[in-house]
Design a protein around this motif. Structure first.
Motif, PDB file in Angstrom:
ATOM      1  N   VAL A  44     -16.779  -1.003   1.502  1.00 10.86           N
ATOM      2  CA  VAL A  44     -15.343  -1.177   1.246  1.00 10.86           C
ATOM      3  C   VAL A  44     -14.799   0.015   0.473  1.00 10.86           C
ATOM      4  CG1 VAL A  44     -13.689  -2.512  -0.119  1.00 10.86           C
ATOM      5  CG2 VAL A  44     -15.286  -3.695   1.403  1.00 10.86           C
ATOM      6  N   ARG A  47     -14.517   3.127   2.572  1.00  8.84           N
ATOM      7  CA  ARG A  47     -13.428   2.999   3.543  1.00  8.84           C
ATOM      8  C   ARG A  47     -12.061   3.127   2.888  1.00  8.84           C
ATOM      9  NH1 ARG A  47     -14.516  -2.266   5.149  1.00  8.84           N
ATOM     10  NH2 ARG A  47     -16.281  -1.508   6.346  1.00  8.84           N
ATOM     11  N   SER A  48     -11.931   2.531   1.705  1.00 14.28           N
ATOM     12  CA  SER A  48     -10.569   2.276   1.215  1.00 14.28           C
ATOM     13  C   SER A  48     -10.250   2.704  -0.214  1.00 14.28           C
ATOM     14  CB  SER A  48     -10.258   0.781   1.342  1.00 14.28           C
ATOM     15  OG  SER A  48     -10.097   0.429   2.694  1.00 14.28           O
ATOM     16  N   ALA A  91      -6.084   5.191   6.378  1.00 18.53           N
ATOM     17  CA  ALA A  91      -6.413   3.997   7.162  1.00 18.53           C
ATOM     18  C   ALA A  91      -5.966   2.710   6.471  1.00 18.53           C
ATOM     19  CB  ALA A  91      -7.914   3.947   7.436  1.00 18.53           C
ATOM     20  N   ASN A  92      -5.741   2.765   5.160  1.00 19.38           N
ATOM     21  CA  ASN A  92      -5.308   1.554   4.445  1.00 19.38           C
ATOM     22  C   ASN A  92      -3.934   1.069   4.888  1.00 19.38           C
ATOM     23  OD1 ASN A  92      -7.647   1.844   2.999  1.00 19.38           O
ATOM     24  ND2 ASN A  92      -6.680   2.093   0.995  1.00 19.38           N
ATOM     25  N   SER A  96       3.067   4.175   8.368  1.00 20.93           N
ATOM     26  CA  SER A  96       4.096   3.200   8.022  1.00 20.93           C
ATOM     27  C   SER A  96       4.698   3.560   6.671  1.00 20.93           C
ATOM     28  CB  SER A  96       3.448   1.802   7.956  1.00 20.93           C
ATOM     29  OG  SER A  96       4.308   0.896   7.303  1.00 20.93           O
ATOM     30  N   PRO A  98       6.983   1.895   4.963  1.00 21.32           N
ATOM     31  CA  PRO A  98       7.026   0.747   4.043  1.00 21.32           C
ATOM     32  C   PRO A  98       5.678   0.484   3.367  1.00 21.32           C
ATOM     33  CG  PRO A  98       8.230   0.231   6.050  1.00 21.32           C
ATOM     34  CD  PRO A  98       7.537   1.542   6.295  1.00 21.32           C
ATOM     35  N   ASN A  99       4.600   0.579   4.120  1.00 20.73           N
ATOM     36  CA  ASN A  99       3.303   0.299   3.513  1.00 20.73           C
ATOM     37  C   ASN A  99       2.773   1.483   2.702  1.00 20.73           C
ATOM     38  OD1 ASN A  99       2.834  -2.487   4.280  1.00 20.73           O
ATOM     39  ND2 ASN A  99       2.959  -1.692   6.368  1.00 20.73           N
TER      40      ASN A  99
ATOM     41  N   SER B 161      -8.275  -6.023  -2.617  1.00 24.64           N
ATOM     42  CA  SER B 161      -6.923  -5.909  -2.086  1.00 24.64           C
ATOM     43  C   SER B 161      -6.898  -5.303  -0.696  1.00 24.64           C
ATOM     44  CB  SER B 161      -6.080  -5.005  -2.995  1.00 24.64           C
ATOM     45  OG  SER B 161      -6.117  -5.458  -4.305  1.00 24.64           O
ATOM     46  N   ILE B 162      -7.743  -4.328  -0.516  1.00 22.25           N
ATOM     47  CA  ILE B 162      -7.731  -3.582   0.745  1.00 22.25           C
ATOM     48  C   ILE B 162      -9.163  -3.128   1.024  1.00 22.25           C
ATOM     49  CG2 ILE B 162      -7.170  -1.389  -0.449  1.00 22.25           C
ATOM     50  CD1 ILE B 162      -5.745  -2.309   2.979  1.00 22.25           C
ATOM     51  N   GLY B 163      -9.516  -3.092   2.293  1.00 24.50           N
ATOM     52  CA  GLY B 163     -10.828  -2.549   2.641  1.00 24.50           C
ATOM     53  C   GLY B 163     -11.726  -3.506   3.408  1.00 24.50           C
ATOM     54  N   LEU B 164     -11.370  -4.790   3.445  1.00 26.38           N
ATOM     55  CA  LEU B 164     -12.216  -5.737   4.178  1.00 26.38           C
ATOM     56  C   LEU B 164     -12.022  -5.565   5.684  1.00 26.38           C
ATOM     57  CD1 LEU B 164     -11.727  -9.066   2.139  1.00 26.38           C
ATOM     58  CD2 LEU B 164     -13.551  -7.365   1.918  1.00 26.38           C
ATOM     59  N   THR B 165     -13.118  -5.655   6.399  1.00 24.65           N
ATOM     60  CA  THR B 165     -13.019  -5.692   7.862  1.00 24.65           C
ATOM     61  C   THR B 165     -12.538  -7.089   8.270  1.00 24.65           C
ATOM     62  OG1 THR B 165     -15.268  -6.503   8.058  1.00 24.65           O
ATOM     63  CG2 THR B 165     -14.978  -4.104   8.118  1.00 24.65           C
ATOM     64  N   GLU B 168     -15.217  -9.630   7.417  1.00 23.15           N
ATOM     65  CA  GLU B 168     -15.293  -9.906   5.979  1.00 23.15           C
ATOM     66  C   GLU B 168     -14.089 -10.732   5.522  1.00 23.15           C
ATOM     67  OE1 GLU B 168     -17.665  -5.808   4.638  1.00 23.15           O
ATOM     68  OE2 GLU B 168     -15.496  -5.794   4.893  1.00 23.15           O
ATOM     69  N   LEU B 189      -0.959  -4.381  -0.756  1.00 25.72           N
ATOM     70  CA  LEU B 189      -1.542  -3.160  -0.183  1.00 25.72           C
ATOM     71  C   LEU B 189      -2.040  -3.383   1.236  1.00 25.72           C
ATOM     72  CD1 LEU B 189      -3.684  -1.971  -3.217  1.00 25.72           C
ATOM     73  CD2 LEU B 189      -1.507  -1.020  -2.447  1.00 25.72           C
ATOM     74  N   ALA B 191      -1.357  -4.802   4.797  1.00 24.21           N
ATOM     75  CA  ALA B 191      -0.458  -5.321   5.839  1.00 24.21           C
ATOM     76  C   ALA B 191      -1.144  -5.179   7.199  1.00 24.21           C
ATOM     77  CB  ALA B 191       0.869  -4.580   5.818  1.00 24.21           C
ATOM     78  N   SER B 192      -1.312  -3.934   7.624  1.00 21.66           N
ATOM     79  CA  SER B 192      -1.971  -3.707   8.905  1.00 21.66           C
ATOM     80  C   SER B 192      -2.830  -2.461   8.816  1.00 21.66           C
ATOM     81  CB  SER B 192      -0.928  -3.576  10.017  1.00 21.66           C
ATOM     82  OG  SER B 192      -1.562  -3.499  11.276  1.00 21.66           O
ATOM     83  N   PRO B 193      -3.938  -2.545   8.059  1.00 29.85           N
ATOM     84  CA  PRO B 193      -4.806  -1.364   7.965  1.00 29.85           C
ATOM     85  C   PRO B 193      -5.429  -1.047   9.320  1.00 29.85           C
ATOM     86  CG  PRO B 193      -5.796  -3.254   6.823  1.00 29.85           C
ATOM     87  CD  PRO B 193      -4.408  -3.659   7.226  1.00 29.85           C
ATOM     88  N   LEU B 194      -5.769   0.204   9.525  1.00 30.95           N
ATOM     89  CA  LEU B 194      -6.282   0.616  10.832  1.00 30.95           C
ATOM     90  C   LEU B 194      -7.590  -0.101  11.179  1.00 30.95           C
ATOM     91  CD1 LEU B 194      -5.590   4.459  10.907  1.00 30.95           C
ATOM     92  CD2 LEU B 194      -4.072   2.548  11.431  1.00 30.95           C
ATOM     93  N   PHE B 195      -8.382  -0.443  10.139  1.00 31.37           N
ATOM     94  CA  PHE B 195      -9.669  -1.083  10.381  1.00 31.37           C
ATOM     95  C   PHE B 195      -9.547  -2.616  10.459  1.00 31.37           C
ATOM     96  CE2 PHE B 195      -9.031   0.255   6.011  1.00 31.37           C
ATOM     97  CZ  PHE B 195      -8.953  -0.971   5.375  1.00 31.37           C
ATOM     98  N   THR B 227       4.900  -6.691   6.057  1.00 35.58           N
ATOM     99  CA  THR B 227       5.653  -5.484   5.703  1.00 35.58           C
ATOM    100  C   THR B 227       5.439  -4.380   6.741  1.00 35.58           C
ATOM    101  OG1 THR B 227       5.471  -6.025   3.375  1.00 35.58           O
ATOM    102  CG2 THR B 227       5.989  -3.732   3.905  1.00 35.58           C
ATOM    103  N   GLY B 228       6.533  -3.791   7.165  1.00 39.10           N
ATOM    104  CA  GLY B 228       6.448  -2.739   8.174  1.00 39.10           C
ATOM    105  C   GLY B 228       7.853  -2.276   8.516  1.00 39.10           C
ATOM    106  N   GLU B 232       8.781  -3.995  13.599  1.00 36.32           N
ATOM    107  CA  GLU B 232       7.481  -4.628  13.351  1.00 36.32           C
ATOM    108  C   GLU B 232       7.647  -5.980  12.651  1.00 36.32           C
ATOM    109  OE1 GLU B 232       4.465  -0.837  12.774  1.00 36.32           O
ATOM    110  OE2 GLU B 232       5.755  -1.413  11.093  1.00 36.32           O
TER     111      GLU B 232
END
Lengths: 428, 428
Positions: A44, A47-48, A91-92, A96, A98-99, B161-165, B168, B189, B191-195, B227-228, B232
């Motif tokens: 994690v 990645r982030s 990648a987080n 975007s 807004p994000n 907050s961010i980083g989970l697949t 996960e 943090l 919303a729509s991470p690339l991963f 958020t986007g 979106e």
């Protein structure tokens, strides 16, 4: 595949050890670092997690700039001002705005470890280019539509800012177009008042603009303030386009960067970006955001024109700061995103020389209210005096010398040359 | 017909005579007053000029709060802090939040006559009701969807907050739903991470939520961070709705009040409003906006839930300020606009008693991260400890007493009862 990052630079003030403070910022805005979170595995983090690029101590002060900071045990009274640079994994949030904002700004301003925190710059990866096409017109497109191929575009604001009926507005616009202005804009207070609704405003204004254009062969660019709710933006854009208008204006903070980006996806006209309300995010030097970061977001979202105040304006901002703003806008962003700096407030023939000396360019929109309207020989002479002043500046001739053969400039210098006079007015 | 006004109250600081300063504010944000503008007729003024309602001197200070203010000739070194109330003619902007903001905030923050300016409250005319229908769910609707008819709604945030697949995340959500949480939210943090793209996230989360609901009969409310960009928002709202989700979340500052209002026009789900980035507009006490004004705008635009930090949080904000925020949200606005205060950051079973004593209500959403996840007997015990703490508070029994017959509460008090421990974590 190589990982992409957004690089964000901050000015911070903290009673804590600076490296630790930077780690709190990085943790708060990514995976959390300074207490163990179950699930915050090495994968994690790889990645982030945000990474600290640098922490540079600038100075030590003894008084906190903002209230509410908690000090560490045994605090010696020092507050460290530092420049902190962090890398946030792209990648987080992906492409975007807004994000991105929730990440690079987010909760940072409220953390009790800081007595000051300001976002001062952002470096974005190329991946944003595809998502946000940016300004469609910029300087070249605006010059083409306004028919001004040399020197700055000279503009004004309809005054009074608010309160004119449709009939009064029409007469005012006629006078301004006849005076030879390249550009006229609505005030940011004036979008669709109940006594002069947007649709009727467009009709009345465009009739006058076209009538003058028929006579003179030059069509003044009019920036219609379409600020409104999201659905209104589209309707109003379409009304302006159908009426033959050549510019739309928005209060960027009112519609949000997301609203601006949405507008820009369908807009077929240059977008004149007014930054009112921005002051609350920037006026305190240890809080909020600095313009170099903000203007990148505005250009990315699609602002063709962007206000920067002006030299010797009625606003609190220093001339040095205004110059930095113009330079920031003129710097290419991700290889392009060309936008036009709009200098407005306290402008007249008097301000041209200093402005040109400081900026070295005429690729800008110079908006004057009183400096044109209050010219002793009327607005047409006001417009001419502005052009003459810029010509003199570009030829490296003093305004006084140039005024010998240019009576409109002479009269403007006499009227506006006294200190402060040019500032005692309201510009939109 | 009687004229309608928006009444705006400000805290200002100025080196100028306060009445004159108030006149400059009124002029700048309406027809212009302190210098003559051609066309500013009596009719225009009657229609559109802002009016000074009151100017009340609060105190005199000797140091300006913000840089850049210019002082009058012969200035004696005093800066006047005053409460200024102005009435702005509603007809100038109509029922439009974006244009309201350009009027009541606008350029005010940048005027050089002020060394401090903060919008502290707004009173809006009834005409706004039709244009902005406001929250569709509020407390009652949220209770119904979450199946919580008594006590506060107990929630948590997915961490890290961010980083989970996706995998996960699914496992984490399953654990939290099984722990009996009423409410789970994405971090701002995330919303729509690339991963872990939004569409897959919704699918994975709702599968887990529904599977637990099938077993327990209770469907946890999950606030998906949609958020986007503007387009979106709609797509993501629809995805959540189609997947059987019961809540969407937005970073209000990221999508703007206009974005929130647009979302609210078609949304069929409660909108969980996160106020990240708001700190930059409010942390300096002499700049920006105070929460009582801001929360009205958020509710008007459609926020069903609204974050207010919490007592003893990790943030700079004082408990008194948090209490004022909750009270402001609970006050009816234009006869309604009911929204749910969200207390988040540093929350655990320890914070319930003081929170209930201060607020006297359970009509709120109490979000805890570590206070639930880090309970020594696991998250299910963490959730129970929170409910027990609130039960004790409502029965006016001390937590210590109640803990004698409630072991989960006992263990929570032992773990989180030491000062500061509950604060050393990150909450979304």
């Amino acid at each position: 595949m190589q990982q992409s990052f957004v690089r964000a630079t901050y000015l911070i003030e903290t009673p804590h050890e600076p490296q630790r403070a930077a780690a709190i910022m990085a943790g708060e805005q990514s995976t959390g670092t300074f207490v163990a979170v179950p699930g915050e595995t090495d994968e994690v983090k790889a990645r982030s997690a945000a990474r600290i690029v640098s922490v540079r101590l600038l100075e030590i002060v003894r008084e906190p700039s903002l209230p509410g900071a908690t000090v560490p045990a045994g605090h010696n009274g020092d507050y460290y001002r530092c420049e902190v640079t962090l890398d946030f994994p792209y990648a987080n949030f992906g492409p975007s705005i807004p994000n991105l904002m929730a990440t690079v700004a987010g909760n940072l301003y409220e953390l009790q470890e800081f007595s000051g925190l300001r976002l001062i710059d952002l470096t974005l990866p190329d991946e944003f280019v595809e998502a946000y096409p940016g300004p469609k017109f910029g300087m070249a497109g605006t010059r083409r539509l306004a028919g001004v191929y040399d020197g700055p575009i000279i503009g004004t604001i309809v005054k009074p800012s608010i309160g004119l009926t449709i009939e009064e507005l029409g007469a005012t616009v006629r006078g301004l177009a006849e005076a030879g202005l390249d550009f006229i804009k609505d005030d940011e207070l004036n979008a669709s008042p109940l006594f002069a609704p947007f649709e009727r405003k467009v009709k009345a204004v465009m009739e006058e603009i076209e009538r003058v254009a028929d006579r003179t062969g030059r069509k003044t660019m009019y920036a219609f303030n379409i600020t409104g709710d999201i659905d209104e933006l589209r309707r109003r854009h379409d009304l302006v386009l159908e009426a033959g208008g050549t510019c739309i204006m928005v209060s960027i903070q009112s519609i949000g960067l997301a609203g601006l980006a949405a507008l820009n996806r369908y807009s077929q006209l240059p977008i004149h970006g007014h930054r009112n309300q921005w002051g609350m995010m920037t006026r305190h030097p240890m809080l909020g955001m600095a313009f170099p970061a903000y203007q990148k977001l505005c250009r990315l979202a699609g602002a063709d024109h962007l206000h920067v105040n002006a030299l010797n304006s009625k606003f609190y901002e220093s001339n040095a700061s205004v110059i930095r703003s113009v330079e920031a806008i003129r710097e290419p962003l991700l290889g392009g995103y060309e936008a036009v700096p709009v200098l407005s407030s306290g402008q007249s023939a008097v301000t041209a020389a200093e402005t040109y000396r400081a900026l070295g360019t005429c690729d800008l929109l110079n908006v004057a209210g009183g400096g044109i309207m209050a010219h002793p020989d009327g607005p047409a002479a006001g417009v001419r005096s502005m052009r003459q002043a810029w010509e003199a500046a570009r030829q490296d001739v003093s305004a006084e010398d140039y005024a010998r053969s240019h009576p409109e400039l002479r009269r403007a210098l006499d009227k506006f040359g006294r200190p402060q006079v040019a500032q005692a007015e309201k510009e939109g």
